[in-house]
Design an enzyme around this catalytic site. Sequence first.
Site: not given
Length: 247
Positions: A64, A85
């Site tokens: 991420k 994300n």
Amino acid sequence: MKLYGLIGKKLGHSYSADFFSSKFKKEKIDAEYKLFPLTAIQDLPGLIKENADLVGLNVTVPYKEEVLPYLTSLSEETRKIKAVNVIKISREKEEIILKGYNSDVYGFRQSLLPLLRPDIKDALILGTGGASKAVDYVLKNLGIKTTFVSRTPDPDRITYKDLDKKTIDENLLIVNTTPVGMFPDTDFFPDIPYQFLTPKHICYDLIYNPEETEFLRRAKEMGATIKNGLEMLRLQAERSWEIWNFE
């Protein structure tokens, strides 16, 4: 056929694949969702070039934050969070444009709001990875003071060894953003002093497999309100679809 997918390292028990496959079948959408385990984030450009139909990706641990240098641009919210994300992929002539978003913010906020009370003013965030940044962003925007808890000491966090009765009493919301306790390692749990939890506490675990982690089980034994990450995951998946198709 449009192709969507998930990148990360351990993807064997992904909710996203089931969610989108079911959605595509139910709504008769001509699309496919695949899992793309990457041994290193450096493999991302090759993955995108090899899959010309790929228009959207979800990103999970541990990428991420690592994915940021590979993106063309970030949404305004994501620039503040510094964790991604969702990636929207556009192709203009020979250029591939990757824009990063964060749907964890929406999913966590909407799933947490029904639990909040006026006396929730301070929160502990267990973990300092990409998901923790979205949680921190949401809580601060709700006017809740946050403290990160990590295994390693750092000026901007405390360690698990620092957690005592006073700290637990002052922080009525505790959010686990670590993978500790996730299937198949279900016997593990964050090392907090559970004996100091009370019915006033809310313990939220971003993990959804198993449905009740050892962290949540121990919190429930002390009377705390508990919630897992399944609703958050569903909400963030729905938000991902909006980003890919309507933004």
